[in-house]
Structures are given as C-alpha cells and as structure tokens.
Design a protein around this motif. Structure first.
Motif, PDB file in Angstrom:
ATOM      1  N   THR A 173       0.666  -0.998  -0.187  1.00  0.00           N
ATOM      2  CA  THR A 173      -0.013  -0.258   0.220  1.00  0.00           C
ATOM      3  C   THR A 173       0.842   0.703  -0.151  1.00  0.00           C
ATOM      4  O   THR A 173       1.893   1.191   1.370  1.00  0.00           O
ATOM      5  N   GLU A 174       0.581   2.343  -0.972  1.00  0.00           N
ATOM      6  CA  GLU A 174       1.657   3.186  -1.153  1.00  0.00           C
ATOM      7  C   GLU A 174       0.950   4.099   0.044  1.00  0.00           C
ATOM      8  O   GLU A 174       2.225   5.128   0.587  1.00  0.00           O
ATOM      9  N   PHE A 227      -2.634   5.404  -6.981  1.00  0.00           N
ATOM     10  CA  PHE A 227      -1.865   5.680  -5.727  1.00  0.00           C
ATOM     11  C   PHE A 227      -2.574   4.078  -4.587  1.00  0.00           C
ATOM     12  O   PHE A 227      -3.815   4.187  -5.158  1.00  0.00           O
ATOM     13  N   ARG A 228      -2.499   3.122  -4.570  1.00  0.00           N
ATOM     14  CA  ARG A 228      -2.742   2.159  -3.536  1.00  0.00           C
ATOM     15  C   ARG A 228      -2.710   2.628  -2.598  1.00  0.00           C
ATOM     16  O   ARG A 228      -2.078   3.478  -1.730  1.00  0.00           O
ATOM     17  N   THR A 229      -4.056   2.343  -1.321  1.00  0.00           N
ATOM     18  CA  THR A 229      -4.161   3.183  -0.204  1.00  0.00           C
ATOM     19  C   THR A 229      -4.965   2.114   0.626  1.00  0.00           C
ATOM     20  O   THR A 229      -5.439   1.234   0.314  1.00  0.00           O
ATOM     21  N   ALA A 244       5.240   1.890   3.540  1.00  0.00           N
ATOM     22  CA  ALA A 244       4.345   2.864   2.517  1.00  0.00           C
ATOM     23  C   ALA A 244       4.698   4.328   1.945  1.00  0.00           C
ATOM     24  O   ALA A 244       6.395   4.813   2.925  1.00  0.00           O
ATOM     25  N   LEU A 245       4.647   4.457   0.975  1.00  0.00           N
ATOM     26  CA  LEU A 245       5.249   5.880   0.903  1.00  0.00           C
ATOM     27  C   LEU A 245       5.110   7.205   1.235  1.00  0.00           C
ATOM     28  O   LEU A 245       5.483   8.546   1.801  1.00  0.00           O
ATOM     29  N   LYS A 302       9.564   9.300   3.814  1.00  0.00           N
ATOM     30  CA  LYS A 302       7.811   9.441   3.182  1.00  0.00           C
ATOM     31  C   LYS A 302       7.057  10.705   3.170  1.00  0.00           C
ATOM     32  O   LYS A 302       7.773  12.087   3.560  1.00  0.00           O
TER      33      LYS A 302
END
Length: 141
Positions: free
Chosen positions: A2-3, A33-35, A76-77, A133
């Motif tokens: 998950t980003e 983006f994946r959340t 996560a990013l 991040k």
C-alpha cells in the motif's frame, strides 16, 4: 504494498473523521496510488512507556494491535494521521499511536547497535524510518 496509509484516531466507527479520510483516500487513489484506511476504533493501542527497549531490540515490547499496523506504515510511501478534536487536541488513540510509531521509527532508522539505552543519550542521532516519506494530518473540528 500500500502506498498511502491513513490512520484514523477516532473512537467512533464510521464517524466524520473516517468519512472525510475515506474521501481523501478516494482522491489519492484516483491519481493511481494504492491506499488503505486503518481506523483505530476497534484497535487496542497502549501508550508508550518510554522503556527504550525498542532501541535495543528494534521492536516495541508492548503486544497490542500496533504490532500489525506499524509495518504497513513503515513500508508505505506516504501516511496520513487523522483525528477529530477532543478538548482542544487530537484523540488519546492517535497520540498513543503517533508516539509509539515515532519511537520505533527512530529506533529502526539505521542499523547501529547500542549495548544499553544510555549509549544513545536520548539525542536520536540516527535517521527515522519515516525519512523521505510524505506525511499529512487531517483534523475534524
């Protein structure tokens, strides 16, 4: 992976903070983006005891729901911490989560080993695992 992870610190399930955080994540997802939204309402997050064991073991010694959430946040990013306003500040749940996440992130930011907690002299000379991040805060008042 998950980003973008959003941690919702409200004790109300599906309350205003969770609804608004969901809308924000929908906007982020539309940009590719994946959340993931993680509400703390059903989670048990103990307060940090400042025992410093994380600096020696690279893991928080408190066994609760934090242990399942932190690795997602660390990988996560980006992260969003969301909270309603309770008595002029964030909720106790999000404060407890944030304190523990910050301490373990500093403890795992590099691979320097400490023989005992007094060797790092409480200056956090090493980088955070959250370095580079993207972070954001969302509040509902």
């Amino acid at each position: 992976m998950t980003e973008v992870i959003a941690i919702v610190g409200s004790s109300r399930k599906a309350g205003n903070t969770e609804i608004l955080t969901g809308i924000l994540l929908e906007e982020i997802a539309q940009r590719g983006f994946r959340t993931e939204l993680i509400p703390l309402a059903d989670k048990r997050i103990e307060v940090c005891s400042a025992c410093d064991s994380c600096h020696l073991t690279k893991r928080c010694r408190i066994e609760d729901d934090f242990q399942e959430i932190y690795p997602k946040l660390a990988s996560a990013l980006g992260m969003i911490l969301a909270s309603p306003v309770y008595s002029f500040g964030p909720t106790p749940q999000i404060l407890a989560f944030g304190t523990r996440a910050s301490r373990i992130a500093h403890a795992t930011g590099d691979h320097r080993e400490f023989g005992k907690s007094s060797e790092y002299v409480h200056t956090y000379p090493h980088p955070s695992a959250f370095a580079r991040k993207v972070g954001a805060a969302l509040t509902v008042a």
